[in-house]
Design a protein around this motif. Structure first.
Motif, mmCIF file in Angstrom:
data_model
loop_
_atom_site.group_PDB
_atom_site.id
_atom_site.type_symbol
_atom_site.label_atom_id
_atom_site.label_comp_id
_atom_site.label_asym_id
_atom_site.label_seq_id
_atom_site.Cartn_x
_atom_site.Cartn_y
_atom_site.Cartn_z
ATOM 1 N N TYR A 1 43.014 57.385 39.855
ATOM 2 C CA TYR A 1 42.168 56.239 40.207
ATOM 3 C C TYR A 1 42.703 54.982 39.517
ATOM 4 O O TYR A 1 42.081 54.439 38.601
ATOM 5 N N GLY A 2 43.869 54.527 39.978
ATOM 6 C CA GLY A 2 44.472 53.348 39.375
ATOM 7 C C GLY A 2 43.654 52.097 39.571
ATOM 8 O O GLY A 2 43.585 51.236 38.683
ATOM 9 N N ASP A 3 43.004 51.969 40.742
ATOM 10 C CA ASP A 3 42.182 50.785 40.993
ATOM 11 C C ASP A 3 41.001 50.724 40.033
ATOM 12 O O ASP A 3 40.601 49.644 39.578
ATOM 13 N N MET A 4 40.456 51.890 39.678
ATOM 14 C CA MET A 4 39.350 51.918 38.728
ATOM 15 C C MET A 4 39.821 51.525 37.330
ATOM 16 O O MET A 4 39.091 50.853 36.583
ATOM 17 N N ALA A 5 41.044 51.911 36.975
ATOM 18 C CA ALA A 5 41.586 51.549 35.665
ATOM 19 C C ALA A 5 41.747 50.038 35.541
ATOM 20 O O ALA A 5 41.387 49.441 34.518
ATOM 21 N N VAL A 6 42.277 49.407 36.592
ATOM 22 C CA VAL A 6 42.445 47.949 36.572
ATOM 23 C C VAL A 6 41.086 47.261 36.564
ATOM 24 O O VAL A 6 40.858 46.299 35.823
ATOM 25 N N SER A 7 40.155 47.749 37.376
ATOM 26 C CA SER A 7 38.820 47.153 37.426
ATOM 27 C C SER A 7 38.113 47.285 36.081
ATOM 28 O O SER A 7 37.385 46.375 35.659
ATOM 29 N N ASN A 8 38.323 48.410 35.406
ATOM 30 C CA ASN A 8 37.703 48.607 34.098
ATOM 31 C C ASN A 8 38.220 47.598 33.081
ATOM 32 O O ASN A 8 37.444 47.023 32.309
ATOM 33 N N SER A 9 39.535 47.356 33.081
ATOM 34 C CA SER A 9 40.104 46.411 32.120
ATOM 35 C C SER A 9 39.619 44.991 32.382
ATOM 36 O O SER A 9 39.291 44.249 31.447
ATOM 37 N N LEU A 10 39.539 44.611 33.652
ATOM 38 C CA LEU A 10 39.067 43.264 33.977
ATOM 39 C C LEU A 10 37.563 43.139 33.745
ATOM 40 O O LEU A 10 37.084 42.140 33.198
ATOM 41 N N GLY A 11 36.811 44.155 34.163
ATOM 42 C CA GLY A 11 35.363 44.101 34.001
ATOM 43 C C GLY A 11 34.932 44.074 32.549
ATOM 44 O O GLY A 11 33.982 43.374 32.187
ATOM 45 N N SER A 12 35.631 44.825 31.693
ATOM 46 C CA SER A 12 35.269 44.839 30.277
ATOM 47 C C SER A 12 35.514 43.483 29.633
ATOM 48 O O SER A 12 34.732 43.038 28.785
ATOM 49 N N ASN A 13 36.580 42.797 30.046
ATOM 50 C CA ASN A 13 36.848 41.469 29.494
ATOM 51 C C ASN A 13 35.845 40.437 29.990
ATOM 52 O O ASN A 13 35.430 39.551 29.233
ATOM 53 N N VAL A 14 35.455 40.540 31.257
ATOM 54 C CA VAL A 14 34.414 39.644 31.772
ATOM 55 C C VAL A 14 33.108 39.873 31.020
ATOM 56 O O VAL A 14 32.402 38.923 30.643
ATOM 57 N N PHE A 15 32.782 41.135 30.766
ATOM 58 C CA PHE A 15 31.568 41.473 30.015
ATOM 59 C C PHE A 15 31.640 40.912 28.600
ATOM 60 O O PHE A 15 30.663 40.342 28.089
ATOM 61 N N ASP A 16 32.799 41.077 27.947
ATOM 62 C CA ASP A 16 32.956 40.588 26.574
ATOM 63 C C ASP A 16 32.825 39.069 26.500
ATOM 64 O O ASP A 16 32.183 38.534 25.591
#
Length: 217
Positions: free
Chosen positions: A112-127
């Motif tokens: 699930y490469g798309d989920m890995a990229v989304s997780n990295s971007l989403g976590s930074n937006v959250f932070d």
């Protein structure tokens, strides 16, 4: 659903390998504290109904340990005459991002490469939006609307660098035909080292007088 009695494995089960046994012994004190204060909702019976208590206590422990970590990093930076912003860009950033990194690795290995990229971007937006906005809101409310002052002009350049990394991420991924492989991982690693080096140099006033000196003791 909760596990059955036969499926449940106690946290006190002694491991088999030597390394895991050493790690088990070293982590036993903190594990004992967690065992006493956080109900294990995986256990069958009444424990399964205490999942909300487990969640609240876990959040409380995360908050407390995070406070201690920030305090220790701040003291270490002051003792070594390293600005707080540099410690935040390096030690704190790495410490808080390790769980996100592991999560991305696990989902990427599962395909699930798309989920890995989304997780990295989403976590930074959250932070950026929530983890900065909420503390500033609380601080301003406590001080009756007084603004939170940031004492480093270098953060402006760091923010612009962050924006540049997002553009670089999508551009390099498009060039790599939207595939995650070893070469792309190496490129991202080199880019990270370059970005973090430039940001730290800004905070250390190598490129100008951006970060004011620490207050005298």
């Amino acid at each position: 659903p909760p596990v059955t009695v036969s499926e449940f494995e106690s946290v006190w089960t002694f491991p088999d390998s030597t390394f895991q046994r050493v790690l088990y012994i070293l982590t036993s004190p903190i594990k004992a504290v967690f065992f006493v204060t956080i109900p294990d909702s995986r256990r069958p019976g009444i424990w399964a109904k205490l999942y909300l208590v487990s969640f609240v206590m876990s959040v409380a422990w995360i908050s407390g340990l995070t406070y201690i970590m920030v305090w220790m990093v701040t003291v270490a930076g002051d003792a070594l005459d390293i600005p707080d912003t540099v410690m935040g860009l390096t030690i704190l950033a790495a410490g808080t991002s390790v769980p996100d990194c592991l999560a991305s690795v696990f989902v990427a290995r599962d395909g699930y490469g798309d989920m890995a990229v989304s997780n990295s971007l989403g976590s930074n937006v959250f932070d950026i939006l929530l983890c900065l906005g909420v503390p500033w809101l609380i601080e301003s409310a406590i001080k009756h609307g007084e603004s939170v002052v940031i004492t480093s002009e270098g953060l402006t350049y760091s923010a612009l660098t962050l924006l540049g990394t997002v553009v670089f991420l999508f551009a390099s991924m498009a060039i790599n035909k939207w595939k995650l492989n070893k070469s792309y991982g190496l490129v991202c690693l080199v880019a990270y080292l370059l970005v973090i080096t430039i940001s730290c140099l800004y905070e250390l006033n190598v490129f100008g007088d951006f970060n004011p000196p620490s207050c005298p003791r």
